[in-house]
Design a protein around this motif. Sequence first.
Motif, PDB file in Angstrom:
ATOM      1  N   TYR A  76       0.844  -0.975   0.319  1.00 34.25           N
ATOM      2  CA  TYR A  76      -0.157  -0.172   0.064  1.00 34.25           C
ATOM      3  C   TYR A  76       1.033   1.264  -0.024  1.00 34.25           C
ATOM      4  O   TYR A  76       1.960   1.174   0.573  1.00 34.25           O
ATOM      5  CB  TYR A  76      -0.859   0.020   1.248  1.00 34.25           C
ATOM      6  N   SER A 117      -9.613   2.661   0.061  1.00 38.29           N
ATOM      7  CA  SER A 117      -8.278   1.709   0.576  1.00 38.29           C
ATOM      8  C   SER A 117      -8.528   0.402  -0.218  1.00 38.29           C
ATOM      9  O   SER A 117      -9.524  -0.199  -0.299  1.00 38.29           O
ATOM     10  CB  SER A 117      -8.610   1.753   2.050  1.00 38.29           C
ATOM     11  N   ASN A 132      -4.091   3.756  -0.127  1.00 38.03           N
ATOM     12  CA  ASN A 132      -4.815   3.920   1.139  1.00 38.03           C
ATOM     13  C   ASN A 132      -6.038   4.740   1.312  1.00 38.03           C
ATOM     14  O   ASN A 132      -6.721   4.775   2.277  1.00 38.03           O
ATOM     15  CB  ASN A 132      -3.936   4.407   1.938  1.00 38.03           C
TER      16      ASN A 132
END
Length: 234
Positions: A76, A117, A132
């Motif tokens: 991420y 996300s 994110n």
Amino acid sequence: MSFSASIFYPKKPKQFDFTLSEKLTYYTLIASVLYVLLLVFIETSFGFKISKYAYYLLIIPVIIYFIAGAIRLNEYENLNGSFIGTISFEDDFLVIDAKQYHYNKIENLILYGNSYSGQRNENTRYGPLYSNGINNLISFNYEGEKISLNFKLDSERHIDELQLALLDIITNEKIPYQRKYLNLINTEHRSYTKFELFVAKLIKEKRMECTEGLLLIGYDSDNEAKELRAKYCC
């Protein structure tokens, strides 16, 4: 109508806040280039013949490069900021950190809310593969004050909750109507009956031209367009 999200405060500027895969990729590429330049410099400047085995060491950064590529598949983006407080849409007002902002006093509303996300990034070559969900923005003027902040969306369903809240606020004219606010409603939610009836109301009240209204509602054929025109524009 129910929507609530965490407020995100980014650090500025982001500068070189690389993820692990980015660090491995960039640093190994730089190290490889510098290593080759060093070998070439030694050979050309000192007439020293570098063994071919010295160049075999370049296999190490190549391996690291592929390791970085594997890491990014489950990586991420760095947050590069912090979560403080929440934003929520209530029936008659917007709440930011317990402070109420009544919709009927909000002006020049701007909202981008499509990043969630776990969403795959458009960049498919390097860097983290997943977002994110913090690249969302709401901005507006309220009683002479400029409000602007980022917020996080947790999933695609969270986007749907946001859209339903906007649909309620805009179509019920809790916020004073402006044509640009209709652009905040995405294509999926423009197919809702609530949106169609609101556009029909705008057409009948001469606040919107028929052709523009029908394009907003959307239609799949000329026959459907004729039916909508007969229904709402006559």
